[in-house]
Enzyme design. Structure first.
Site, mmCIF file in Angstrom:
data_model
loop_
_atom_site.group_PDB
_atom_site.id
_atom_site.type_symbol
_atom_site.label_atom_id
_atom_site.label_comp_id
_atom_site.label_asym_id
_atom_site.label_seq_id
_atom_site.Cartn_x
_atom_site.Cartn_y
_atom_site.Cartn_z
ATOM 1 N N ILE A 18 2.790 5.422 -14.968
ATOM 2 C CA ILE A 18 2.227 6.628 -14.363
ATOM 3 C C ILE A 18 2.264 6.604 -12.835
ATOM 4 O O ILE A 18 1.874 7.580 -12.202
ATOM 5 C CB ILE A 18 0.777 6.847 -14.841
ATOM 6 N N GLY A 19 2.742 5.510 -12.237
ATOM 7 C CA GLY A 19 2.813 5.475 -10.781
ATOM 8 C C GLY A 19 3.406 4.184 -10.276
ATOM 9 O O GLY A 19 3.521 3.197 -11.005
ATOM 10 N N GLY A 21 3.768 1.820 -6.344
ATOM 11 C CA GLY A 21 3.399 1.687 -4.940
ATOM 12 C C GLY A 21 4.152 0.557 -4.298
ATOM 13 O O GLY A 21 5.093 -0.009 -4.884
ATOM 14 N N GLY A 22 3.740 0.217 -3.090
ATOM 15 C CA GLY A 22 4.449 -0.815 -2.366
ATOM 16 C C GLY A 22 4.288 -2.191 -2.969
ATOM 17 O O GLY A 22 5.190 -3.023 -2.891
ATOM 18 N N MET A 23 3.122 -2.448 -3.586
ATOM 19 C CA MET A 23 2.851 -3.781 -4.105
ATOM 20 C C MET A 23 2.767 -3.843 -5.614
ATOM 21 O O MET A 23 2.732 -4.930 -6.186
ATOM 22 C CB MET A 23 1.531 -4.306 -3.514
ATOM 23 N N VAL A 26 1.872 1.023 -11.790
ATOM 24 C CA VAL A 26 0.682 1.379 -12.558
ATOM 25 C C VAL A 26 1.101 1.962 -13.901
ATOM 26 O O VAL A 26 1.981 2.827 -13.973
ATOM 27 C CB VAL A 26 -0.193 2.394 -11.790
ATOM 28 N N LYS A 41 -2.646 -2.134 -13.430
ATOM 29 C CA LYS A 41 -1.842 -2.260 -12.213
ATOM 30 C C LYS A 41 -1.192 -3.644 -12.229
ATOM 31 O O LYS A 41 -1.886 -4.669 -12.250
ATOM 32 C CB LYS A 41 -2.710 -2.066 -10.977
ATOM 33 N N ASP A 135 -7.797 -0.942 3.565
ATOM 34 C CA ASP A 135 -6.596 -0.118 3.381
ATOM 35 C C ASP A 135 -6.976 1.300 2.938
ATOM 36 O O ASP A 135 -6.403 1.851 2.011
ATOM 37 C CB ASP A 135 -5.666 -0.767 2.351
#
Length: 697
Positions: A18-19, A21-23, A26, A41, A135
């Site tokens: 569903i997603g 990111g940089g690290m 998900v 995650k 962050d």
């Protein structure tokens, strides 16, 4: 390698991605142990292979797992399986604040402040547990479908900032604080700076600093002053502008020193947005070097000499243990220290303490009756009963009022209401016929008054939904044409989610009228009671909700019951209990809706029934008049049908009047003398009317 359908941790089934990111990536997953959907995650391989990063990540993620707050995406579990490091989190259906800003271009200041307050409350909870996010950015803030705002990625941020981060992760540089950009120490005030940048983006639709490289942007955070958001959106209120500027000060000491301070100013900005209530800290001025006066220097010397003298005295006293305090020269204590006085002061303090203790013991004994003197004498009314007796109000006359007006009047008096509808020809719909408490009777505040209300002559039977689940009850009521208003309260007897009671209980009510159902929340817990917002201004209602720890969304709607600018609807009724952070929708009245009608038709000529003596082709006067007296048409015609096209009519009904003439034939008669008499024909005017209804525009 994560694959759809695989099971990790022997309980989490991966359903879909569903997603990303940089690290991390998900995934939506199902926890088979607790039978619920979660978000998993999973760290990307480049970070999973970094032992130092993994170690810090596990420690911080486990600390974040202890956070439970309505404005935080809660962490449920942390684990590792076959080199896959993952965290299991609350699944929030919604979009990130970043996408929300992109979708709307920029947010209104009220919406931006409302979101900032919820974010601040989540961060404040973390700070109170000694967890710093490091962050904060729109990508790490999620707005759920219900309107709740939640901060995510607690724990992963500290591990990330402790390691070398590649450029694809440095989207955060737009929101990083100057001290973080320098690679130095960061604390709670670093989160405040990042939230200030996030607020800037919500208000303007852009970030304050941009550049071709991450280094160039970081240098701007360190060296350049943040531009005012009003430079890009002039209509931003002064109070909101100052909050953003204070959050984004270069020096941490010049920013808000805690989230609590920031939340207080954010709430104030909703009430008085143009006031300059923000106070800027100036530690440089507070700590500035200044000259010492001669008097101050002399006093410092005396205090220094006194300290030296006292040190020496105490040493001698310790050695000899025979020096009497009154042998010291009185002039040596000219600055206020006197052993005699100190002893007297100590004695007085002890005596005062004993007196206070006696007073406390007396009142405790009086209240609890431990010593027998706290009980009331027979025939003497107690203080408590006297107080209760004064909490009464005289019942007012409500007969003839509209139900909304009566409820508001009684609510302002501290009374609750319940409705009972009956069919009536004497009273119009939604007019109060009577109350179960007689006018003038003293009523305790909090008492429920049952109002008997007219359902007119076309009422519909209200179904009894008590004991049903809310979904079934609402379905039945809506199917019958009623509007459902939900309240909630605790009940040890009725299962959670089922209807405890309803108002009106039975009888007939007008179609479209509101039926209030009280839904059980089960056993009482720490839920928040929804305040009474009806009739309040938008600012007052917003402040009351925020003070109660609830979120708010607003809309506008026409209302015939509330003046423009007043709250005319709240999604959770007064007295309901909801979870902290629940979003309450309020609607602000635009005043009475201006309803107009139209009439577009072909008017047929007089019929035989209407005008037996009408001759086609005769000139006919046609007039259309609305019920309020406005003349829509006044013309003469010899041909039908006649076209009529009229808009903006203020009344729903009117009358068409037809006027025409007829000529009676001449008559001839013979009198007694045998003479012939001719009577010429006469012209007479005839009229008739038709009722007509107009169509709502």
């Amino acid at each position: 390698m994560i694959k759809i359908g695989m099971m990790i941790g022997e309980r989490y089934e991966i359903l879909e991605k569903i997603g990303t990111g940089g690290m991390s990536d998900v995934y939506k997953a199902k926890c088979h142990k607790l039978n619920r959907f979660v978000a998993v995650k999973v760290l990307k391989q480049e970070f999973s292979e970094n032992a130092n990063f993994v170690s810090k990540f596990r420690v911080e993620a486990q600390a974040a797992a202890g956070l439970m707050h309505p404005n935080i995406v809660n962490v449920y579990d942390v684990g590792e399986e076959n080199g896959i490091y993952y965290i299991v989190m609350e699944l929030v259906e919604g979009i990130t604040l970043k996408k929300y800003i992109e979708k709307k271009a920029r947010l209104s200041y009220k919406e931006a402040v409302s979101i900032a307050i919820q974010v601040s409350m989540g961060i404040e909870a973390a700070h109170n547990n000694h967890i710093i996010h490091r962050d904060i950015k729109p990508q790490n803030i999620i707005i759920s479908k219900e309107g709740k705002v939640k901060v995510t990625d607690f724990g992963i941020a500290k591990a990330a900032t402790s390691n070398t981060i590649t450029s694809n992760v440095m989207g955060s540089v737009h929101y990083t604080s100057p001290e973080q950009a320098r690679g130095g120490y960061s604390d709670e005030k670093s989160d405040i700076y990042s939230l200030g940048i996030t607020m800037f983006e919500m208000l303007t639709g852009r970030v304050p600093f941009n550049g071709e490289t991450t280094v160039a942007i970081a240098i701007k955070h360190i060296q350049e002053e943040i531009p005012s958001p009003k430079d890009f959106v002039p209509e931003i209120p002064a109070g909101v502008e100052l909050i953003v500027l204070k959050c984004c000060q270069k020096s941490p000491d010049r920013r808000y020193q805690s989230m609590a301070e920031l939340i207080e100013d954010l709430k104030q900005s909703l009430i008085n947005p143009e006031d300059t209530f923000v106070v800027f800290n100036d530690p440089d001025e507070d700590a500035a070097t200044r000259f010492i006066s001669d008097n101050e220097m002399a006093q410092i010397k005396r205090q220094s000499e006194r300290r030296d003298y006292m040190d020496e005295t105490m040493r001698l006293k310790s050695d000899a243990e025979e020096i009497e305090e009154d042998e010291y020269p009185e002039e040596d204590y000219e600055d206020g220290y006197d052993p005699k006085m100190e002893r007297i002061t100590t004695i007085l303090a002890v005596a005062a303490g004993l007196i206070i203790c006696c007073v406390i013991i007396y009142f405790v004994g009086k209240i609890t009756g431990i010593f027998g003197f706290g009980k009331d004498e027979p025939g003497t009314p107690s203080t408590e009963s006297t107080t209760v007796e004064t909490e009464t109000v005289p019942m007012i006359k409500v007969s003839g009022m509209s139900v909304a007006e009566a409820q508001k009047e009684l609510r302002d008096m501290g009374l609750l209401t319940e409705l009972s509808y009956v069919e009536s020809e004497a009273y119009e719909q939604n007019i109060v016929i009577s109350a179960d408490i007689t006018e003038g009777t003293s009523v305790k505040k909090g008492t429920t008054v049952t109002l008997t209300v007219s359902a007119g002559t076309e009422g519909r039977e209200v179904p009894n939904v008590t004991g049903l689940s809310y979904e079934d009850a609402a379905n039945q009521l809506v199917t019958q044409g009623f509007t459902v208003n939900r309240t909630e309260s605790y009940s040890a007897d009725v299962e959670r989610g089922n209807v405890i009671s309803q108002s009106p209980v039975s009888g007939k009510a007008p179609i479209g009228s509101v039926v209030t159902v009280n839904v059980s929340m089960g056993q009482e817990d720490n839920k928040v009671r929804v305040p009474d917002l009806m009739g309040r201004t938008e600012d007052d209602a917003t402040f009351m909700l925020l003070e109660a720890g609830l979120a708010v969304t607003t809309g506008e709607v026409y209302s015939n019951e509330y003046e423009a600018g007043q709250v005319c609807y709240q999604s959770y009724s007064y007295g309901s209990y909801v979870n902290p952070g629940t979003t309450v929708e309020i609607k602000i009245s635009l005043g009475s809706e201006s309803v107009t009608y139209k009439y577009n038709a072909s008017i047929e000529g007089p019929t035989l029934e209407e005008a037996p003596d009408y001759v086609p082709g005769t000139s006919v006067g046609v007039t259309i008049v609305a019920d309020n007296g406005k003349v829509l048409l006044d013309t003469t015609t010899t041909t039908f049908p006649l076209a009529a096209n009229h808009n903006g009519i203020p009344s729903p009904r009117g009358t068409i009047t037809f006027t025409y003439t007829v000529t009676t034939p001449s008559t001839t008669t013979t009198n007694e003398a045998g003479e012939t008499i001719t009577v010429p024909g006469a012209t007479e005017t005839r009229t008739f009317t038709r009722a007509v209804e107009f169509v709502k525009e």
